[in-house]
Design a protein around this motif. Structure first.
Motif, PDB file in Angstrom:
ATOM      1  N   GLU A 109       0.815  -1.215   0.000  1.00 18.27           N
ATOM      2  CA  GLU A 109       0.000   0.000   0.000  1.00 18.27           C
ATOM      3  C   GLU A 109       0.849   1.266   0.000  1.00 18.27           C
ATOM      4  OE1 GLU A 109      -3.072  -0.082   2.942  1.00 18.27           O
ATOM      5  OE2 GLU A 109      -4.028  -1.850   2.057  1.00 18.27           O
ATOM      6  N   ASP A 110       2.168   1.114  -0.177  1.00 20.30           N
ATOM      7  CA  ASP A 110       3.098   2.241  -0.258  1.00 20.30           C
ATOM      8  C   ASP A 110       3.134   3.078   1.009  1.00 20.30           C
ATOM      9  OD1 ASP A 110       4.022   1.629  -2.824  1.00 20.30           O
ATOM     10  OD2 ASP A 110       2.394   2.721  -3.786  1.00 20.30           O
ATOM     11  N   VAL A 111       2.623   2.542   2.118  1.00 16.14           N
ATOM     12  CA  VAL A 111       2.696   3.269   3.379  1.00 16.14           C
ATOM     13  C   VAL A 111       4.149   3.413   3.822  1.00 16.14           C
ATOM     14  CG1 VAL A 111       2.001   3.231   5.819  1.00 16.14           C
ATOM     15  CG2 VAL A 111       0.402   2.494   4.051  1.00 16.14           C
ATOM     16  N   VAL A 112       4.977   2.455   3.432  1.00 12.29           N
ATOM     17  CA  VAL A 112       6.374   2.474   3.844  1.00 12.29           C
ATOM     18  C   VAL A 112       7.091   3.736   3.348  1.00 12.29           C
ATOM     19  CG1 VAL A 112       7.334   1.215   1.867  1.00 12.29           C
ATOM     20  CG2 VAL A 112       8.381   0.965   4.120  1.00 12.29           C
ATOM     21  N   GLU A 113       6.597   4.329   2.263  1.00 15.05           N
ATOM     22  CA  GLU A 113       7.223   5.536   1.740  1.00 15.05           C
ATOM     23  C   GLU A 113       6.949   6.754   2.615  1.00 15.05           C
ATOM     24  OE1 GLU A 113       6.238   5.979  -2.359  1.00 15.05           O
ATOM     25  OE2 GLU A 113       7.101   4.041  -2.916  1.00 15.05           O
ATOM     26  N   GLN A 114       6.034   6.617   3.576  1.00 14.47           N
ATOM     27  CA  GLN A 114       5.741   7.693   4.518  1.00 14.47           C
ATOM     28  C   GLN A 114       6.571   7.584   5.791  1.00 14.47           C
ATOM     29  OE1 GLN A 114       1.209   6.728   3.740  1.00 14.47           O
ATOM     30  NE2 GLN A 114       1.316   8.652   4.851  1.00 14.47           N
ATOM     31  N   ILE A 115       7.524   6.668   5.798  1.00 15.55           N
ATOM     32  CA  ILE A 115       8.295   6.366   6.998  1.00 15.55           C
ATOM     33  C   ILE A 115       9.772   6.666   6.761  1.00 15.55           C
ATOM     34  CG2 ILE A 115       8.940   4.535   8.617  1.00 15.55           C
ATOM     35  CD1 ILE A 115       6.297   3.119   7.751  1.00 15.55           C
ATOM     36  N   GLY A 116      10.403   7.312   7.744  1.00 14.61           N
ATOM     37  CA  GLY A 116      11.804   7.685   7.609  1.00 14.61           C
ATOM     38  C   GLY A 116      12.764   6.593   8.039  1.00 14.61           C
ATOM     39  N   GLN A 117      12.471   5.908   9.142  1.00 13.33           N
ATOM     40  CA  GLN A 117      13.319   4.815   9.615  1.00 13.33           C
ATOM     41  C   GLN A 117      12.438   3.710  10.177  1.00 13.33           C
ATOM     42  OE1 GLN A 117      16.805   5.784  11.952  1.00 13.33           O
ATOM     43  NE2 GLN A 117      17.057   7.783  10.957  1.00 13.33           N
ATOM     44  N   LEU A 118      12.877   2.476   9.956  1.00 14.53           N
ATOM     45  CA  LEU A 118      12.194   1.292  10.462  1.00 14.53           C
ATOM     46  C   LEU A 118      13.091   0.591  11.459  1.00 14.53           C
ATOM     47  CD1 LEU A 118      10.894  -0.287   7.129  1.00 14.53           C
ATOM     48  CD2 LEU A 118       9.451   0.720   8.893  1.00 14.53           C
ATOM     49  N   VAL A 119      12.536   0.227  12.608  1.00 17.50           N
ATOM     50  CA  VAL A 119      13.258  -0.589  13.579  1.00 17.50           C
ATOM     51  C   VAL A 119      12.326  -1.742  13.938  1.00 17.50           C
ATOM     52  CG1 VAL A 119      14.565  -0.634  15.717  1.00 17.50           C
ATOM     53  CG2 VAL A 119      14.312   1.524  14.484  1.00 17.50           C
ATOM     54  N   PHE A 120      12.625  -2.914  13.390  1.00 18.78           N
ATOM     55  CA  PHE A 120      11.744  -4.068  13.529  1.00 18.78           C
ATOM     56  C   PHE A 120      12.454  -5.211  14.243  1.00 18.78           C
ATOM     57  CE2 PHE A 120       8.642  -2.077  11.123  1.00 18.78           C
ATOM     58  CZ  PHE A 120       7.621  -2.917  10.682  1.00 18.78           C
ATOM     59  N   GLU A 121      11.747  -5.830  15.158  1.00 19.87           N
ATOM     60  CA  GLU A 121      12.209  -7.104  15.691  1.00 19.87           C
ATOM     61  C   GLU A 121      11.569  -8.196  14.838  1.00 19.87           C
ATOM     62  OE1 GLU A 121      12.875  -8.099  20.064  1.00 19.87           O
ATOM     63  OE2 GLU A 121      11.013  -9.191  19.634  1.00 19.87           O
ATOM     64  N   VAL A 122      12.392  -9.043  14.231  1.00 18.62           N
ATOM     65  CA  VAL A 122      11.871 -10.111  13.384  1.00 18.62           C
ATOM     66  C   VAL A 122      12.115 -11.450  14.064  1.00 18.62           C
ATOM     67  CG1 VAL A 122      12.221  -8.772  11.275  1.00 18.62           C
ATOM     68  CG2 VAL A 122      14.001 -10.353  12.024  1.00 18.62           C
ATOM     69  N   HIS A 123      11.145 -12.339  13.890  1.00 19.04           N
ATOM     70  CA  HIS A 123      11.185 -13.655  14.525  1.00 19.04           C
ATOM     71  C   HIS A 123      11.233 -14.719  13.444  1.00 19.04           C
ATOM     72  CE1 HIS A 123       9.238 -10.811  17.297  1.00 19.04           C
ATOM     73  NE2 HIS A 123       9.849 -11.490  18.248  1.00 19.04           N
ATOM     74  N   ILE A 124      12.194 -15.614  13.571  1.00 17.81           N
ATOM     75  CA  ILE A 124      12.389 -16.597  12.507  1.00 17.81           C
ATOM     76  C   ILE A 124      12.356 -18.040  13.034  1.00 17.81           C
ATOM     77  CG2 ILE A 124      13.650 -14.981  11.035  1.00 17.81           C
ATOM     78  CD1 ILE A 124      16.251 -16.216  11.963  1.00 17.81           C
ATOM     79  N   HIS A 125      11.821 -18.219  14.244  1.00 18.42           N
ATOM     80  CA  HIS A 125      11.714 -19.583  14.769  1.00 18.42           C
ATOM     81  C   HIS A 125      10.521 -20.318  14.184  1.00 18.42           C
ATOM     82  CE1 HIS A 125       9.224 -17.028  17.285  1.00 18.42           C
ATOM     83  NE2 HIS A 125       8.573 -18.090  17.716  1.00 18.42           N
ATOM     84  N   TRP A 126       9.596 -19.568  13.556  1.00 12.00           N
ATOM     85  CA  TRP A 126       8.490 -20.170  12.813  1.00 12.00           C
ATOM     86  C   TRP A 126       8.104 -19.187  11.709  1.00 12.00           C
ATOM     87  CZ3 TRP A 126       2.899 -19.085  13.244  1.00 12.00           C
ATOM     88  CH2 TRP A 126       2.616 -17.903  13.949  1.00 12.00           C
ATOM     89  N   PRO A 127       7.270 -19.600  10.735  1.00 10.96           N
ATOM     90  CA  PRO A 127       7.012 -18.728   9.581  1.00 10.96           C
ATOM     91  C   PRO A 127       6.382 -17.385   9.924  1.00 10.96           C
ATOM     92  CG  PRO A 127       6.406 -20.986   9.068  1.00 10.96           C
ATOM     93  CD  PRO A 127       6.716 -20.953  10.537  1.00 10.96           C
ATOM     94  N   GLY A 128       5.582 -17.313  10.987  1.00  9.72           N
ATOM     95  CA  GLY A 128       4.863 -16.092  11.316  1.00  9.72           C
ATOM     96  C   GLY A 128       3.388 -16.242  10.976  1.00  9.72           C
ATOM     97  N   PHE A 129       2.586 -15.325  11.493  1.00  8.35           N
ATOM     98  CA  PHE A 129       1.141 -15.407  11.285  1.00  8.35           C
ATOM     99  C   PHE A 129       0.789 -15.332   9.801  1.00  8.35           C
ATOM    100  CE2 PHE A 129       1.438 -13.793  15.677  1.00  8.35           C
ATOM    101  CZ  PHE A 129       0.690 -14.763  16.307  1.00  8.35           C
ATOM    102  N   GLU A 130       0.004 -16.304   9.350  1.00 12.81           N
ATOM    103  CA  GLU A 130      -0.524 -16.384   7.989  1.00 12.81           C
ATOM    104  C   GLU A 130       0.560 -16.388   6.909  1.00 12.81           C
ATOM    105  OE1 GLU A 130      -3.941 -14.099   6.983  1.00 12.81           O
ATOM    106  OE2 GLU A 130      -4.879 -14.373   8.945  1.00 12.81           O
ATOM    107  N   VAL A 131       1.738 -16.837   7.260  1.00 11.32           N
ATOM    108  CA  VAL A 131       2.786 -17.086   6.266  1.00 11.32           C
ATOM    109  C   VAL A 131       2.814 -18.594   6.038  1.00 11.32           C
ATOM    110  CG1 VAL A 131       5.232 -16.930   5.711  1.00 11.32           C
ATOM    111  CG2 VAL A 131       4.132 -15.088   7.005  1.00 11.32           C
ATOM    112  N   SER A 132       2.547 -19.024   4.817  1.00 12.44           N
ATOM    113  CA  SER A 132       2.394 -20.445   4.540  1.00 12.44           C
ATOM    114  C   SER A 132       3.447 -20.924   3.552  1.00 12.44           C
ATOM    115  CB  SER A 132       0.989 -20.726   3.991  1.00 12.44           C
ATOM    116  OG  SER A 132       0.771 -19.998   2.795  1.00 12.44           O
ATOM    117  N   GLY A 133       3.514 -22.234   3.405  1.00  8.03           N
ATOM    118  CA  GLY A 133       4.449 -22.842   2.481  1.00  8.03           C
ATOM    119  C   GLY A 133       5.475 -23.689   3.208  1.00  8.03           C
ATOM    120  N   ASN A 134       6.242 -24.442   2.434  1.00  7.87           N
ATOM    121  CA  ASN A 134       7.302 -25.222   3.058  1.00  7.87           C
ATOM    122  C   ASN A 134       8.429 -24.291   3.485  1.00  7.87           C
ATOM    123  OD1 ASN A 134       8.906 -24.696   0.772  1.00  7.87           O
ATOM    124  ND2 ASN A 134       8.246 -26.577  -0.232  1.00  7.87           N
TER     125      ASN A 134
END
Length: 325
Positions: free
Chosen positions: A243-268
């Motif tokens: 939705e191009d909302v990211v272009e309204q943001i100057g800096q991103l600080v995200f904690e990402v979790h990789i012990h499982w795919p995440g909510f509604e992320v599917s596939g092998n």
């Protein structure tokens, strides 16, 4: 597709056919992409559509833009799909800074107390706008969380003169103001808005997309978006990109979790890691550059439910939008 009407003064009134078929039973405001037939040439427009009986609509015509419903997946890391190759590519990507940032120390900010439990790093180099907006008390921070009591970073930014909004569905009141610059909102940021026509969604009326919140608050830009949303970050990030909302943001600080795919992320497993990598490459295409990465060794060392690749289950990543000078 037949459209009756012309775009006159930014407004268009008419009728859709198949484009609104999927939404015809949901009487709410939708943000959809549509094509306007004009002199037999198709122009893609961003349209905000109010659906009513008979699929009539009134919409605001936006600027021509590309219709996007899904992110662009990157090629596989190897000739045939392989978790090993995908994981090594992804982990190298999130562990390698793309741009240097000399000033990430918040000690220079008035009111800062170094008691935060995690390193929420922002770039305060003079070549980017954040430090200047902090000095002029024009900075705005959005913080997305889920019942986390580690709010020292938000307090420090507020004490520095930033307008800070912390969104957390666990707080007791709808809105709480603490001091001059810090607000708490009982709202959860999601990758979709609840549909009031669906009974189950009424339970999540305090759940909204970030773009919706920005519109409701009347905010055009966020200098810093901090997110610790316990595995919802991948779908939220996808929504911000599509939705191009990211272009309204100057800096991103995200904690990402990789012990499982995440909510509604599917596939092998290999498909999931390819999706994660593709999301971060989309940020790069939007001129975001990774300037700091933190591997949390206090968390379980897991990668998609396996002890593998010497990976932590949790990383904190910081990007700066290099378009923001």
């Amino acid at each position: 597709m037949g459209v009756a009407g012309l775009c006159n003064g930014g407004l268009l009134e008419g009728r859709f056919g198949e484009m609104l078929e999927a939404a015809r039973l949901q009487p709410q405001v939708w943000l959809l992409k549509a094509c306007l037939l004009e002199d037999k040439q198709i122009t893609k427009l961003s349209l905000k559509i109010v659906i009513s009986a008979g699929n009539h609509f009134i919409c605001c015509c936006g600027c021509p833009e590309t219709v996007r419903w899904h992110i662009e997946l990157q090629p596989w890391a190897s000739p045939t799909p392989s978790l090993n190759y995908e994981a090594l590519r992804f982990l190298k990507y999130i562990s390698t800074s793309q741009i240097s940032c000399e000033h990430m120390n918040l000690n220079s900010l008035k009111g800062y107390a170094e008691t935060a439990k995690k390193p929420w790093s922002i770039c305060l180099d003079e070549r980017f706008s954040l430090i200047h907006r902090i000095r002029s008390n024009q900075c705005r921070l959005y913080s997305l969380g889920l019942g986390n009591d580690d709010n020292q970073f938000e307090i420090s930014m507020a004490n520095s003169g930033c307008e800070v909004h912390r969104f957390d569905p666990s707080i007791k009141s709808a809105h709480i103001q603490e001091g001059r610059h810090l607000w708490y909102h009982r709202l959860s940021i999601d990758w979709r808005d609840p549909n009031p026509a669906i009974a189950a969604h009424k339970l999540h009326s305090n759940t909204k997309k970030l773009g919706t919140i920005l519109n409701e608050f009347g905010h055009q830009k966020i200098d810093v978006l901090k997110a610790d949303v316990e595995s919802a970050e991948w779908k939220i990030l996808e929504n911000l990109i599509l939705e191009d909302v990211v272009e309204q943001i100057g800096q991103l600080v995200f904690e990402v979790h990789i012990h499982w795919p995440g909510f509604e992320v599917s596939g092998n497993d290999s498909t999931v890691v390819r999706y994660w990598y593709s999301l971060l490459r989309e940020l790069e295409l939007k001129d975001f550059r990774l300037f700091h990465t933190y591997k949390d060794l206090s968390k379980p060392q897991m990668f998609l439910k396996k002890e593998a690749f010497n990976a932590s289950s949790c990383y904190t990543l910081s990007w700066v939008n290099t378009r923001w000078k």
